[in-house]
Design a protein around this motif. Structure first.
Motif, PDB file in Angstrom:
ATOM      1  N   ASN A 193       5.241   3.806  -8.748  1.00  0.00           N
ATOM      2  CA  ASN A 193       4.586   5.103  -8.901  1.00  0.00           C
ATOM      3  C   ASN A 193       4.360   5.712  -7.523  1.00  0.00           C
ATOM      4  N   PHE A 194       3.927   6.969  -7.531  1.00  0.00           N
ATOM      5  CA  PHE A 194       3.621   7.642  -6.275  1.00  0.00           C
ATOM      6  C   PHE A 194       2.510   8.652  -6.503  1.00  0.00           C
ATOM      7  N   SER A 195       1.935   9.127  -5.425  1.00  0.00           N
ATOM      8  CA  SER A 195       0.915  10.167  -5.469  1.00  0.00           C
ATOM      9  C   SER A 195       1.011  10.963  -4.181  1.00  0.00           C
ATOM     10  N   GLU A 196       0.111  11.909  -4.012  1.00  0.00           N
ATOM     11  CA  GLU A 196       0.081  12.691  -2.770  1.00  0.00           C
ATOM     12  C   GLU A 196      -0.289  11.821  -1.578  1.00  0.00           C
ATOM     13  N   GLY A 197      -0.973  10.700  -1.842  1.00  0.00           N
ATOM     14  CA  GLY A 197      -1.449   9.856  -0.751  1.00  0.00           C
ATOM     15  C   GLY A 197      -0.595   8.649  -0.429  1.00  0.00           C
ATOM     16  N   GLY A 198       0.326   8.290  -1.325  1.00  0.00           N
ATOM     17  CA  GLY A 198       1.118   7.103  -1.061  1.00  0.00           C
ATOM     18  C   GLY A 198       1.976   6.711  -2.242  1.00  0.00           C
ATOM     19  N   LEU A 199       2.435   5.458  -2.220  1.00  0.00           N
ATOM     20  CA  LEU A 199       3.270   4.970  -3.310  1.00  0.00           C
ATOM     21  C   LEU A 199       3.082   3.471  -3.469  1.00  0.00           C
ATOM     22  N   PHE A 200       3.531   2.966  -4.605  1.00  0.00           N
ATOM     23  CA  PHE A 200       3.487   1.537  -4.887  1.00  0.00           C
ATOM     24  C   PHE A 200       4.919   1.070  -5.021  1.00  0.00           C
ATOM     25  N   ILE A 201       5.277   0.018  -4.261  1.00  0.00           N
ATOM     26  CA  ILE A 201       6.635  -0.507  -4.326  1.00  0.00           C
ATOM     27  C   ILE A 201       6.638  -1.865  -5.026  1.00  0.00           C
ATOM     28  N   LEU A 202       7.698  -2.116  -5.758  1.00  0.00           N
ATOM     29  CA  LEU A 202       7.887  -3.405  -6.408  1.00  0.00           C
ATOM     30  C   LEU A 202       8.605  -4.321  -5.430  1.00  0.00           C
ATOM     31  N   ALA A 203       7.942  -5.379  -5.023  1.00  0.00           N
ATOM     32  CA  ALA A 203       8.506  -6.307  -4.047  1.00  0.00           C
ATOM     33  C   ALA A 203       7.676  -7.579  -4.052  1.00  0.00           C
ATOM     34  N   GLU A 204       8.259  -8.652  -3.570  1.00  0.00           N
ATOM     35  CA  GLU A 204       7.536  -9.912  -3.437  1.00  0.00           C
ATOM     36  C   GLU A 204       6.626  -9.812  -2.207  1.00  0.00           C
ATOM     37  N   PRO A 205       5.297  -9.750  -2.406  1.00  0.00           N
ATOM     38  CA  PRO A 205       4.392  -9.564  -1.264  1.00  0.00           C
ATOM     39  C   PRO A 205       4.537 -10.616  -0.174  1.00  0.00           C
ATOM     40  N   SER A 206       4.886 -11.837  -0.532  1.00  0.00           N
ATOM     41  CA  SER A 206       4.999 -12.891   0.484  1.00  0.00           C
ATOM     42  C   SER A 206       6.168 -12.655   1.441  1.00  0.00           C
ATOM     43  N   GLU A 207       7.097 -11.792   1.086  1.00  0.00           N
ATOM     44  CA  GLU A 207       8.246 -11.491   1.942  1.00  0.00           C
ATOM     45  C   GLU A 207       8.000 -10.299   2.862  1.00  0.00           C
ATOM     46  N   LEU A 208       6.813  -9.698   2.766  1.00  0.00           N
ATOM     47  CA  LEU A 208       6.523  -8.485   3.522  1.00  0.00           C
ATOM     48  C   LEU A 208       5.303  -8.686   4.414  1.00  0.00           C
ATOM     49  N   PRO A 209       5.091  -7.797   5.391  1.00  0.00           N
ATOM     50  CA  PRO A 209       3.943  -7.917   6.298  1.00  0.00           C
ATOM     51  C   PRO A 209       2.619  -7.824   5.545  1.00  0.00           C
ATOM     52  N   PRO A 210       1.533  -8.258   6.167  1.00  0.00           N
ATOM     53  CA  PRO A 210       0.216  -8.238   5.517  1.00  0.00           C
ATOM     54  C   PRO A 210      -0.415  -6.846   5.469  1.00  0.00           C
ATOM     55  N   VAL A 211      -1.482  -6.735   4.695  1.00  0.00           N
ATOM     56  CA  VAL A 211      -2.275  -5.507   4.621  1.00  0.00           C
ATOM     57  C   VAL A 211      -2.683  -5.105   6.042  1.00  0.00           C
ATOM     58  N   GLY A 212      -2.596  -3.823   6.317  1.00  0.00           N
ATOM     59  CA  GLY A 212      -2.948  -3.299   7.631  1.00  0.00           C
ATOM     60  C   GLY A 212      -1.748  -3.004   8.511  1.00  0.00           C
ATOM     61  N   GLU A 213      -0.594  -3.602   8.201  1.00  0.00           N
ATOM     62  CA  GLU A 213       0.627  -3.356   8.973  1.00  0.00           C
ATOM     63  C   GLU A 213       1.248  -2.020   8.554  1.00  0.00           C
ATOM     64  N   PHE A 214       2.112  -1.512   9.411  1.00  0.00           N
ATOM     65  CA  PHE A 214       2.811  -0.258   9.162  1.00  0.00           C
ATOM     66  C   PHE A 214       4.288  -0.524   8.903  1.00  0.00           C
ATOM     67  N   VAL A 215       4.875   0.249   8.006  1.00  0.00           N
ATOM     68  CA  VAL A 215       6.309   0.199   7.737  1.00  0.00           C
ATOM     69  C   VAL A 215       6.838   1.630   7.755  1.00  0.00           C
ATOM     70  N   ASP A 216       8.132   1.767   7.963  1.00  0.00           N
ATOM     71  CA  ASP A 216       8.788   3.068   7.844  1.00  0.00           C
ATOM     72  C   ASP A 216       9.536   3.076   6.523  1.00  0.00           C
ATOM     73  N   GLY A 217       9.500   4.191   5.814  1.00  0.00           N
ATOM     74  CA  GLY A 217      10.178   4.292   4.532  1.00  0.00           C
ATOM     75  C   GLY A 217      11.040   5.534   4.444  1.00  0.00           C
ATOM     76  N   GLN A 218      12.136   5.407   3.684  1.00  0.00           N
ATOM     77  CA  GLN A 218      13.051   6.531   3.505  1.00  0.00           C
ATOM     78  C   GLN A 218      13.634   6.469   2.093  1.00  0.00           C
ATOM     79  N   VAL A 219      13.472   7.547   1.337  1.00  0.00           N
ATOM     80  CA  VAL A 219      14.040   7.635  -0.004  1.00  0.00           C
ATOM     81  C   VAL A 219      15.556   7.551   0.098  1.00  0.00           C
ATOM     82  N   GLN A 220      16.157   6.804  -0.809  1.00  0.00           N
ATOM     83  CA  GLN A 220      17.604   6.614  -0.821  1.00  0.00           C
ATOM     84  C   GLN A 220      18.238   7.402  -1.980  1.00  0.00           C
ATOM     85  N   GLY A 221      19.528   7.690  -1.843  1.00  0.00           N
ATOM     86  CA  GLY A 221      20.275   8.302  -2.931  1.00  0.00           C
ATOM     87  C   GLY A 221      20.176   9.808  -3.040  1.00  0.00           C
TER      88      GLY A 221
END
Length: 89
Positions: A32-60
């Motif tokens: 899902n998404f909103s004006e403030g952010g989005l929720f991604i489906l992913a295995e949390p253990s494979e990603l950085p912890p809460v507080g880290e920053f990532v860059d995102g880009q819509v595909q397709g």
């Protein structure tokens, strides 16, 4: 538990490429998404912890989408909540 969300969530399943020095680049799907952010489906253990920053880009899209800076604000069993950020203050 009180709902503290500022923005309404809308269900949306799109591919987003996220990047971080910990894992490089990874294509994930949104839940899902909103004006403030989005929720991604992913295995949390494979990603950085809460507080880290990532860059995102819509595909397709017909044209290349802009890269958006996001902060990991919560983790759940099926993924991560990301908040759009203007600066990393």
């Amino acid at each position: 538990m009180k709902n503290r969300r500022e923005h309404s969530r809308l269900p949306l399943s799109i591919d987003v490429k996220i990047s971080h020095p910990l894992f490089g680049e990874k294509v994930v799907t949104t839940k899902n998404f909103s004006e403030g952010g989005l929720f991604i489906l992913a295995e949390p253990s494979e990603l950085p912890p809460v507080g880290e920053f990532v860059d995102g880009q819509v595909q397709g899209m017909a044209d290349e989408a802009p890269i958006v800076r996001m902060k990991i604000v919560r983790m759940e069993g099926d993924g991560l909540g990301l908040q759009y950020v203007v600066s990393e203050d």
